[in-house]
Design an enzyme around this catalytic site. Structure first.
Site, PDB file in Angstrom:
ATOM      1  N   HIS A 199      -7.004 -10.936  -0.857  1.00  0.00           N
ATOM      2  CA  HIS A 199      -6.324 -10.526   0.384  1.00  0.00           C
ATOM      3  C   HIS A 199      -7.142 -11.006   1.591  1.00  0.00           C
ATOM      4  O   HIS A 199      -8.147 -10.393   1.952  1.00  0.00           O
ATOM      5  CB  HIS A 199      -6.217  -8.999   0.389  1.00  0.00           C
ATOM      6  CG  HIS A 199      -5.343  -8.417   1.458  1.00  0.00           C
ATOM      7  ND1 HIS A 199      -4.746  -9.170   2.445  1.00  0.00           N
ATOM      8  CD2 HIS A 199      -4.948  -7.142   1.684  1.00  0.00           C
ATOM      9  CE1 HIS A 199      -4.033  -8.379   3.229  1.00  0.00           C
ATOM     10  NE2 HIS A 199      -4.142  -7.136   2.792  1.00  0.00           N
TER      11      HIS A 199
ATOM     12  N   TYR B 162      -7.779  -7.729   7.904  1.00  0.00           N
ATOM     13  CA  TYR B 162      -8.851  -7.048   7.169  1.00  0.00           C
ATOM     14  C   TYR B 162     -10.080  -7.967   7.056  1.00  0.00           C
ATOM     15  O   TYR B 162     -10.091  -9.051   7.646  1.00  0.00           O
ATOM     16  CB  TYR B 162      -8.316  -6.562   5.812  1.00  0.00           C
ATOM     17  CG  TYR B 162      -7.225  -5.530   6.018  1.00  0.00           C
ATOM     18  CD1 TYR B 162      -7.541  -4.289   6.589  1.00  0.00           C
ATOM     19  CD2 TYR B 162      -5.891  -5.800   5.737  1.00  0.00           C
ATOM     20  CE1 TYR B 162      -6.549  -3.352   6.843  1.00  0.00           C
ATOM     21  CE2 TYR B 162      -4.894  -4.861   5.987  1.00  0.00           C
ATOM     22  CZ  TYR B 162      -5.230  -3.636   6.540  1.00  0.00           C
ATOM     23  OH  TYR B 162      -4.260  -2.709   6.812  1.00  0.00           O
TER      24      TYR B 162
ATOM     25  N   GLN C 181      -4.307  -7.281  -6.110  1.00  0.00           N
ATOM     26  CA  GLN C 181      -4.730  -7.754  -4.792  1.00  0.00           C
ATOM     27  C   GLN C 181      -6.063  -7.106  -4.421  1.00  0.00           C
ATOM     28  O   GLN C 181      -6.155  -5.876  -4.298  1.00  0.00           O
ATOM     29  CB  GLN C 181      -3.678  -7.436  -3.717  1.00  0.00           C
ATOM     30  CG  GLN C 181      -4.016  -8.170  -2.415  1.00  0.00           C
ATOM     31  CD  GLN C 181      -3.140  -7.800  -1.233  1.00  0.00           C
ATOM     32  OE1 GLN C 181      -2.984  -6.627  -0.933  1.00  0.00           O
ATOM     33  NE2 GLN C 181      -2.594  -8.789  -0.543  1.00  0.00           N
TER      34      GLN C 181
ATOM     35  N   THR D   8       0.850  -1.193   0.000  1.00  0.00           N
ATOM     36  CA  THR D   8       0.000   0.000   0.000  1.00  0.00           C
ATOM     37  C   THR D   8       0.882   1.238   0.000  1.00  0.00           C
ATOM     38  O   THR D   8       1.807   1.346   0.809  1.00  0.00           O
ATOM     39  CB  THR D   8      -0.897  -0.040   1.260  1.00  0.00           C
ATOM     40  OG1 THR D   8      -1.831  -1.103   1.076  1.00  0.00           O
ATOM     41  CG2 THR D   8      -1.626   1.267   1.489  1.00  0.00           C
TER      42      THR D   8
ATOM     43  N   GLY E  59       8.894  -7.262   0.090  1.00  0.00           N
ATOM     44  CA  GLY E  59       8.143  -6.016   0.221  1.00  0.00           C
ATOM     45  C   GLY E  59       9.059  -4.814   0.196  1.00  0.00           C
ATOM     46  O   GLY E  59       9.284  -4.186  -0.846  1.00  0.00           O
ATOM     47  N   ARG E  60       9.629  -4.493   1.374  1.00  0.00           N
ATOM     48  CA  ARG E  60      10.425  -3.267   1.471  1.00  0.00           C
ATOM     49  C   ARG E  60      11.628  -3.272   0.535  1.00  0.00           C
ATOM     50  O   ARG E  60      12.014  -2.226   0.002  1.00  0.00           O
ATOM     51  CB  ARG E  60      10.845  -3.053   2.931  1.00  0.00           C
ATOM     52  CG  ARG E  60       9.663  -2.602   3.785  1.00  0.00           C
ATOM     53  CD  ARG E  60       9.854  -2.867   5.237  1.00  0.00           C
ATOM     54  NE  ARG E  60       9.849  -4.313   5.536  1.00  0.00           N
ATOM     55  CZ  ARG E  60       9.921  -4.818   6.746  1.00  0.00           C
ATOM     56  NH1 ARG E  60       9.999  -4.011   7.791  1.00  0.00           N
ATOM     57  NH2 ARG E  60       9.895  -6.121   6.933  1.00  0.00           N
TER      58      ARG E  60
ATOM     59  N   ASN F 237      -3.692 -10.117   7.322  1.00  0.00           N
ATOM     60  CA  ASN F 237      -3.398  -8.842   8.007  1.00  0.00           C
ATOM     61  C   ASN F 237      -4.578  -8.156   8.693  1.00  0.00           C
ATOM     62  O   ASN F 237      -4.612  -6.933   8.819  1.00  0.00           O
ATOM     63  CB  ASN F 237      -2.746  -7.850   7.026  1.00  0.00           C
ATOM     64  CG  ASN F 237      -1.409  -8.374   6.517  1.00  0.00           C
ATOM     65  OD1 ASN F 237      -0.896  -9.352   7.044  1.00  0.00           O
ATOM     66  ND2 ASN F 237      -0.844  -7.740   5.507  1.00  0.00           N
TER      67      ASN F 237
ATOM     68  N   ARG G 272      -3.834 -14.678  -0.188  1.00  0.00           N
ATOM     69  CA  ARG G 272      -2.848 -14.360   0.843  1.00  0.00           C
ATOM     70  C   ARG G 272      -3.461 -14.548   2.224  1.00  0.00           C
ATOM     71  O   ARG G 272      -4.537 -14.016   2.513  1.00  0.00           O
ATOM     72  CB  ARG G 272      -2.367 -12.916   0.685  1.00  0.00           C
ATOM     73  CG  ARG G 272      -1.138 -12.638   1.534  1.00  0.00           C
ATOM     74  CD  ARG G 272      -0.565 -11.253   1.295  1.00  0.00           C
ATOM     75  NE  ARG G 272       0.883 -11.309   1.303  1.00  0.00           N
ATOM     76  CZ  ARG G 272       1.672 -10.363   1.804  1.00  0.00           C
ATOM     77  NH1 ARG G 272       1.153  -9.263   2.317  1.00  0.00           N
ATOM     78  NH2 ARG G 272       2.980 -10.494   1.779  1.00  0.00           N
TER      79      ARG G 272
ATOM     80  N   ASN H 214      -3.541  -5.513  13.341  1.00  0.00           N
ATOM     81  CA  ASN H 214      -4.946  -5.082  13.376  1.00  0.00           C
ATOM     82  C   ASN H 214      -5.772  -5.866  14.398  1.00  0.00           C
ATOM     83  O   ASN H 214      -6.938  -6.182  14.163  1.00  0.00           O
ATOM     84  CB  ASN H 214      -5.586  -5.159  11.978  1.00  0.00           C
ATOM     85  CG  ASN H 214      -5.141  -4.005  11.088  1.00  0.00           C
ATOM     86  OD1 ASN H 214      -4.908  -2.902  11.570  1.00  0.00           O
ATOM     87  ND2 ASN H 214      -5.010  -4.263   9.794  1.00  0.00           N
TER      88      ASN H 214
HETATM   89  C1  LIG Z   1       4.571   0.107   3.110  1.00  0.00           C
HETATM   90  C2  LIG Z   1       3.934  -1.248   3.243  1.00  0.00           C
HETATM   91  C3  LIG Z   1       2.696  -1.466   2.687  1.00  0.00           C
HETATM   92  C4  LIG Z   1       2.102  -2.745   2.745  1.00  0.00           C
HETATM   93  N1  LIG Z   1       0.914  -2.958   2.124  1.00  0.00           N
HETATM   94  C5  LIG Z   1       0.397  -4.205   2.049  1.00  0.00           C
HETATM   95  C6  LIG Z   1      -0.753  -4.477   1.261  1.00  0.00           C
HETATM   96  O1  LIG Z   1      -1.305  -3.593   0.591  1.00  0.00           O
HETATM   97  N2  LIG Z   1      -1.224  -5.748   1.249  1.00  0.00           N
HETATM   98  C7  LIG Z   1      -0.621  -6.762   1.957  1.00  0.00           C
HETATM   99  O2  LIG Z   1      -1.094  -7.902   1.912  1.00  0.00           O
HETATM  100  N3  LIG Z   1       0.491  -6.533   2.686  1.00  0.00           N
HETATM  101  C8  LIG Z   1       1.022  -5.291   2.727  1.00  0.00           C
HETATM  102  N4  LIG Z   1       2.195  -5.075   3.406  1.00  0.00           N
HETATM  103  C9  LIG Z   1       2.947  -6.216   3.935  1.00  0.00           C
HETATM  104  C10 LIG Z   1       3.986  -6.669   2.891  1.00  0.00           C
HETATM  105  O3  LIG Z   1       3.368  -7.231   1.753  1.00  0.00           O
HETATM  106  C11 LIG Z   1       4.983  -7.695   3.478  1.00  0.00           C
HETATM  107  O4  LIG Z   1       4.243  -8.784   3.977  1.00  0.00           O
HETATM  108  C12 LIG Z   1       5.839  -7.084   4.583  1.00  0.00           C
HETATM  109  O5  LIG Z   1       6.393  -5.851   4.153  1.00  0.00           O
HETATM  110  C13 LIG Z   1       6.973  -8.025   4.995  1.00  0.00           C
HETATM  111  O6  LIG Z   1       7.821  -8.274   3.879  1.00  0.00           O
HETATM  112  P1  LIG Z   1       9.279  -7.569   3.750  1.00  0.00           P
HETATM  113  O7  LIG Z   1      10.034  -7.902   5.016  1.00  0.00           O
HETATM  114  O8  LIG Z   1       9.895  -8.200   2.534  1.00  0.00           O
HETATM  115  O9  LIG Z   1       9.059  -6.092   3.605  1.00  0.00           O
HETATM  116  C14 LIG Z   1       2.778  -3.797   3.404  1.00  0.00           C
HETATM  117  C15 LIG Z   1       4.022  -3.548   3.992  1.00  0.00           C
HETATM  118  C16 LIG Z   1       4.606  -2.305   3.910  1.00  0.00           C
HETATM  119  C17 LIG Z   1       5.974  -2.094   4.498  1.00  0.00           C
END
Ligand SMILES: Cc1cc2nc3c(=O)[nH]c(=O)nc-3n(C[C@H](O)[C@H](O)[C@H](O)COP(=O)(O)O)c2cc1C
Length: 378
Positions: free
Chosen positions: A182, A187, A101, A28, A323-324, A185, A234, A242
């Site tokens: 999705h 939701y 998603q 996001t 992700g990051r 997390n 997912r 949450n």
């Molecule tokens: C900025 C940000 C936005 C995220 N948005 C979503 C999202 O829209 N949908 C989702 O399922 N997870 C979301 N996540 C979780 C990530 O998909 C991922 O599970 C999490 O960052 C851990 O992975 P990483 O260590 O590789 O960053 C978000 C995480 C971050 C940091």
């Protein structure tokens, strides 16, 4: 010699042929345009990351009721569909694959974001004590505690399943390669699965099979549009983000994994708890997911290339989502290939900043050798 031969090898996931197993995790970014429609800037961002084996987009609401944060994109209006079409075209023009998603936040919202300022909805009228929504405020935004929710009526659940189907129809028209449902997390779908958030007494609450029902209904609705080979889900077992406190998350995951397997789903994507809290997944549990689900398994959370290589080569996962690391490195697979250092993600611009912290992370230059970075803004 290549350091990560498995991670960087091609694979088949459902009907999709991925050029590598480095998946872009859903992220996001709260940078949608007017009417919550994707913009040219969003197309540039996703286009920059087209070398992922598969891009999974940021969570995208299926209706206004499904929105919990300002400036997140939707897929329920013509304008939003057109914006996404542009994004998909950009990714395809660079030979990438992209899954949308689909998202409904349930109780993680605020009446200020809801149609007619109504209360947010959830399986049961149980608030999320510590969760926040992001609402409009003067020229900017405000993070506030979520309000409500009210419990959904039975007929409304059918309406939400239908919203997923209609969103999938729009996603198909926009050209997406696949859908990710999705259900992680904390939701809406996760709120139905979890014991602390679902205290319904009808066919969508109570026993595990009833709590799982809406997820399988949504999966069936989306599969009816895309075909099972282009649908993934997912889940975030053991996650507490949450305000989720599920007493049988592992059993639920196994049950769902079998249901997804029977339907021939392309993949199951596990968001591991160590990103946002919760007990880490045990090796036995990972193995049981493998045993229960015959499609591709994707794991995500705090992975390095080395850790991803290991989990794929030991056949626990088929691919790993980043992700990051993908947020900050548009050319992540190439960086893994040449063992280049990674840009650091800046958390201050995760959810704001327009192009800053979004499209301005540098890629490796092609002409100056792979170890040098291109500083677009210097
Ligand atoms: C900025 C940000 C936005 C995220 N948005 C979503 C999202 O829209 N949908 C989702 O399922 N997870 C979301 N996540 C979780 C990530 O998909 C991922 O599970 C999490 O960052 C851990 O992975 P990483 O260590 O590789 O960053 C978000 C995480 C971050 C940091």
């Amino acid at each position: 010699m290549m350091l990560y031969p498995n991670l960087l090898s091609s694979t088949i996931i459902g009907d999709l042929k991925l050029s590598n197993r480095v998946i872009m995790a859903p992220l996001t970014r709260m940078r949608a345009g007017p009417g919550n429609a994707p913009t040219k800037l969003n197309a540039e961002y996703y286009g920059q990351r087209a070398s992922a084996g598969l891009i999974i987009t940021e969570a995208t609401q299926i209706s206004q009721q499904g929105q919990g944060y300002l400036d997140t994109p939707g897929i329920y209006t013509d304008e939003q569909e057109a914006g996404w079409k542009h994004v998909v075209e950009r990714v395809h023009s660079r030979s990438g694959l992209i899954a949308l998603q689909l998202w409904h936040v349930g109780r993680i919202s605020h009446s200020k974001l809801q149609p007619n300022n109504a209360l947010p909805v959830a399986p049961s009228a149980i608030p999320a004590p510590a969760a926040t929504a992001r609402i409009p405020h003067e020229d900017g935004f405000l993070r506030v505690l979520c309000d409500g929710p009210r419990a959904l009526e039975l007929e409304e659940i059918l309406g939400i399943v239908n919203d997923y189907r209609n969103s999938a129809i729009r996603a198909k028209r926009a050209g997406f390669d696949a859908i990710e449902v999705h259900a992680a997390n904390g939701y809406l779908l996760n709120q139905f699965l979890s014991t602390n958030t679902n205290q319904r007494t009808d066919s969508y609450g109570g026993c595990l099979e009833n709590r799982a029902r809406i997820v399988l209904d949504v999966v069936d609705a989306v599969v009816s549009v895309f075909g099972a080979g282009r649908v993934g889900v997912r889940l975030s077992p053991n996650g507490i983000f949450n305000d989720i406190e599920d007493t049988d998350a592992e059993e639920m995951t196994s049950y769902l994994a079998r249901g997804f397997s029977e339907r021939g789903l392309a993949y199951l994507h596990i968001a591991e708890p160590d990103w946002a809290g919760g007990a880490p997944l045990s090796d036995e549990f990972r193995k049981s997911i493998r045993d229960n689900f015959k499609g591709a398994l994707i794991f995500c959370s705090n992975y390095t290339a080395a850790k991803a290589e290991k989990i794929i080569s030991s056949n626990i996962a088929d691919a790993v989502a980043f992700g990051r690391a993908f947020l900050a490195n548009p050319d992540l697979p190439e960086r893994f290939r040449v063992s280049s250092p990674l840009n650091e993600a800046d958390s201050k611009t995760f959810y704001c900043g327009a192009e800053i912290g979004y499209t301005d992370y540098p890629a490796l230059t092609k002409d100056k050798g792979n170890s040098e970075l291109e500083h677009k803004n210097s």
